[in-house]
Write a protein that holds these residues in place. Structure first.
Motif, PDB file in Angstrom:
ATOM      1  N   PRO A 171       1.230  10.462  -2.771  1.00 42.12           N
ATOM      2  CA  PRO A 171       1.936  11.739  -3.027  1.00 42.12           C
ATOM      3  C   PRO A 171       3.396  11.706  -2.592  1.00 42.12           C
ATOM      4  CG  PRO A 171      -0.199  12.135  -2.008  1.00 42.12           C
ATOM      5  CD  PRO A 171       0.042  10.659  -1.923  1.00 42.12           C
ATOM      6  N   MET A 172       3.637  11.115  -1.423  1.00 42.33           N
ATOM      7  CA  MET A 172       5.020  11.047  -0.954  1.00 42.33           C
ATOM      8  C   MET A 172       5.843  10.086  -1.793  1.00 42.33           C
ATOM      9  SD  MET A 172       5.009  11.230   3.200  1.00 42.33           S
ATOM     10  CE  MET A 172       6.797  11.198   3.256  1.00 42.33           C
ATOM     11  N   GLU A 228       3.358  15.735   3.438  1.00 42.06           N
ATOM     12  CA  GLU A 228       4.146  14.842   2.575  1.00 42.06           C
ATOM     13  C   GLU A 228       5.647  14.905   2.785  1.00 42.06           C
ATOM     14  OE1 GLU A 228       2.884  15.678  -1.356  1.00 42.06           O
ATOM     15  OE2 GLU A 228       0.768  15.487  -0.859  1.00 42.06           O
ATOM     16  N   LEU A 260       6.535   6.284   1.073  1.00 45.64           N
ATOM     17  CA  LEU A 260       5.875   5.159   1.632  1.00 45.64           C
ATOM     18  C   LEU A 260       5.191   4.266   0.680  1.00 45.64           C
ATOM     19  CD1 LEU A 260       5.103   7.926   3.370  1.00 45.64           C
ATOM     20  CD2 LEU A 260       6.321   6.224   4.405  1.00 45.64           C
ATOM     21  N   GLU A 299       0.858  -1.176   0.000  1.00 43.85           N
ATOM     22  CA  GLU A 299       0.000   0.000   0.000  1.00 43.85           C
ATOM     23  C   GLU A 299       0.894   1.226   0.000  1.00 43.85           C
ATOM     24  OE1 GLU A 299      -1.687  -0.985   4.035  1.00 43.85           O
ATOM     25  OE2 GLU A 299      -1.488   1.169   4.225  1.00 43.85           O
ATOM     26  N   VAL A 300       0.325   2.332  -0.387  1.00 41.02           N
ATOM     27  CA  VAL A 300       1.182   3.480  -0.649  1.00 41.02           C
ATOM     28  C   VAL A 300       0.552   4.784  -0.168  1.00 41.02           C
ATOM     29  CG1 VAL A 300       0.210   3.894  -2.924  1.00 41.02           C
ATOM     30  CG2 VAL A 300       2.530   4.639  -2.432  1.00 41.02           C
ATOM     31  N   TYR A 301       1.379   5.665   0.243  1.00 41.84           N
ATOM     32  CA  TYR A 301       1.001   7.057   0.458  1.00 41.84           C
ATOM     33  C   TYR A 301       1.463   7.760  -0.814  1.00 41.84           C
ATOM     34  CZ  TYR A 301       0.686  11.539   2.951  1.00 41.84           C
ATOM     35  OH  TYR A 301       0.359  12.804   3.364  1.00 41.84           O
ATOM     36  N   VAL A 341       9.987   3.134   0.477  1.00 41.59           N
ATOM     37  CA  VAL A 341       9.911   2.507   1.778  1.00 41.59           C
ATOM     38  C   VAL A 341       8.886   1.392   1.780  1.00 41.59           C
ATOM     39  CG1 VAL A 341       9.344   2.869   4.156  1.00 41.59           C
ATOM     40  CG2 VAL A 341      10.574   4.604   2.894  1.00 41.59           C
ATOM     41  N   MET A 342       9.339   0.254   2.150  1.00 39.63           N
ATOM     42  CA  MET A 342       8.460  -0.894   2.180  1.00 39.63           C
ATOM     43  C   MET A 342       8.200  -1.286   3.625  1.00 39.63           C
ATOM     44  SD  MET A 342       8.313  -1.730  -1.024  1.00 39.63           S
ATOM     45  CE  MET A 342       9.237  -1.397  -2.491  1.00 39.63           C
ATOM     46  N   VAL A 343       7.027  -1.127   4.037  1.00 36.42           N
ATOM     47  CA  VAL A 343       6.686  -1.567   5.384  1.00 36.42           C
ATOM     48  C   VAL A 343       5.927  -2.868   5.259  1.00 36.42           C
ATOM     49  CG1 VAL A 343       5.497  -1.002   7.495  1.00 36.42           C
ATOM     50  CG2 VAL A 343       6.490   0.791   6.088  1.00 36.42           C
ATOM     51  N   PHE A 385      -1.820   4.532   8.156  1.00 39.36           N
ATOM     52  CA  PHE A 385      -1.408   3.444   7.279  1.00 39.36           C
ATOM     53  C   PHE A 385      -1.184   2.148   8.056  1.00 39.36           C
ATOM     54  CE2 PHE A 385      -0.354   7.346   5.218  1.00 39.36           C
ATOM     55  CZ  PHE A 385      -0.719   7.133   3.895  1.00 39.36           C
ATOM     56  N   ARG A 401      14.059   8.559   6.050  1.00 40.91           N
ATOM     57  CA  ARG A 401      13.008   7.869   5.321  1.00 40.91           C
ATOM     58  C   ARG A 401      11.995   8.867   4.800  1.00 40.91           C
ATOM     59  NH1 ARG A 401      13.640   4.998  10.326  1.00 40.91           N
ATOM     60  NH2 ARG A 401      14.895   3.172   9.924  1.00 40.91           N
ATOM     61  N   GLN A 402      11.657   8.717   3.566  1.00 39.49           N
ATOM     62  CA  GLN A 402      10.848   9.766   2.976  1.00 39.49           C
ATOM     63  C   GLN A 402       9.522   9.325   2.418  1.00 39.49           C
ATOM     64  OE1 GLN A 402      13.213  11.778   0.202  1.00 39.49           O
ATOM     65  NE2 GLN A 402      14.760  12.328   1.665  1.00 39.49           N
ATOM     66  N   LYS A 457       6.685  11.698  -5.125  1.00 36.73           N
ATOM     67  CA  LYS A 457       7.669  12.757  -4.904  1.00 36.73           C
ATOM     68  C   LYS A 457       9.062  12.166  -4.664  1.00 36.73           C
ATOM     69  CE  LYS A 457       6.624  16.119  -1.987  1.00 36.73           C
ATOM     70  NZ  LYS A 457       6.424  16.837  -0.686  1.00 36.73           N
ATOM     71  N   ILE A 511       8.645  14.022   5.803  1.00 37.67           N
ATOM     72  CA  ILE A 511       8.985  13.553   7.132  1.00 37.67           C
ATOM     73  C   ILE A 511       9.564  14.735   7.909  1.00 37.67           C
ATOM     74  CG2 ILE A 511      10.443  12.001   8.482  1.00 37.67           C
ATOM     75  CD1 ILE A 511       8.314  10.526   6.949  1.00 37.67           C
TER      76      ILE A 511
END
Lengths: 208, 83
Positions: free
Chosen positions: A49-50, B57, A133, A45-47, A199-201, B8, A130-131, A53, B59
């Motif tokens: 916009p971040m 957006e 997601l 899953e993803v955020y 970033v992979m959570v 999330f 970390r930037q 970017k 951190i």
């Protein structure tokens, strides 16, 4: 092309997206879901916009750092089964001749260059490494009894990271073809900052 | 003022929503906001120390002072990736 999508990645389209008449080499890296013990699939899953970017910034930094002409990054969202393609990165370079220093970075032997790229990945105003997601759920099959573990987080038994990059193998495969381009990819994948960018959570979730 | 929250993974499951609007006093810091969220959703407490916090957006530090309309994202910890 910078994208995160639910649809299957069209590798040919990713390749075509970096084609240029003045490019002498194109390298395509494909990250796949590995069949670790009990793993059936990964859910991402993803955020968005971040993610967009950060991936865009990563591509720009790679171009600058390694002289890449064009670069595309496409990542899957949603459930990707074992063996499926989760990410595709294509780079086009003007020359095939490699940047030896870059090769060493990709091969993990140049900590200096790693640090350099890592530093570059942190833009002004961004605190922390970390930037962006793209999160995921690592789906595992497990005996029902085992699911009672971790009462506080029954669906999050562990946090794992998954940008699966067989660096040495890929390097060996491509290094003789187009070192400069390959190195750029591998460098980014090898450098911790890449994980910062993509970033992979991963949450370990028992699956009945 | 109103803060938009994005949640999330595990946090989303705990709160039961992908996003919500949070009313806060003017001048509140990100840390104070999260403290309030954790108070309302105690199951987040176990994750408090490892949360990544983003505002609009990016951190940012927990000491960031929020303004009306900011979008705050609570993100699970991340690491590694090149193995």
């Amino acid at each position: 092309m910078i994208d995160v999508r639910r649809a299957r990645i069209d590798l040919e389209a990713v390749l075509d997206s970096v084609r240029r008449d003045d490019a002498g080499a194109i390298v395509l890296f494909v990250g796949t879901v590995r069949s670790d013990e009990g793993i059936r699939a990964l859910d991402y899953e993803v955020y968005r916009p971040m993610a967009i970017k950060s991936l865009t910034a990563l591509a720009e930094q790679a171009k600058e750092k390694f002289g890449i002409a064009e670069m595309s990054i496409v990542h899957r969202l949603g459930r990707v089964p074992v063996g499926g393609d989760s990410v595709a990165i294509a780079c086009a370079g003007i020359h095939r001749a490699g940047d030896v220093r870059g090769v060493r970075v990709g091969d993990g032997r140049s900590q200096t260059d790693r640090a350099d790229l890592e530093d570059r990945s942190r833009g002004p105003g961004q605190i922390g490494p970390r930037q962006s997601l793209i999160g995921g759920t690592r789906l595992i099959s497990r005996a029902p009894a085992a699911r009672s573990e971790g009462p506080q987080r029954p669906h999050a038994a562990a946090l794992i990271v998954v940008l699966v990059v067989p660096v040495a193998g890929v390097l060996t495969m491509f290094a003789v073809v187009a070192p400069a381009v390959v190195v750029a990819i591998l460098s980014m994948m090898a450098v911790r900052s890449v994980a910062s960018m993509v970033v992979m959570v991963i949450r370990v979730v028992p699956v009945v | 003022m109103q803060i938009r929250l994005r949640l999330f993974a595990t946090y989303r499951e705990i709160v039961g929503s992908r996003g919500l609007t949070w009313s806060a006093r003017d001048g509140i810091t990100l840390r104070e906001l999260v403290d309030g969220i954790v108070t309302k959703y105690p199951r987040l407490a176990d994750h408090r120390g490892s949360m990544l916090l983003a505002v609009n957006e990016d951190i940012v530090s927990a000491e960031r002072v929020l303004t009306d309309g900011d979008e705050v994202a609570l993100l699970p910890p991340v690491s590694g990736g090149a193995r």
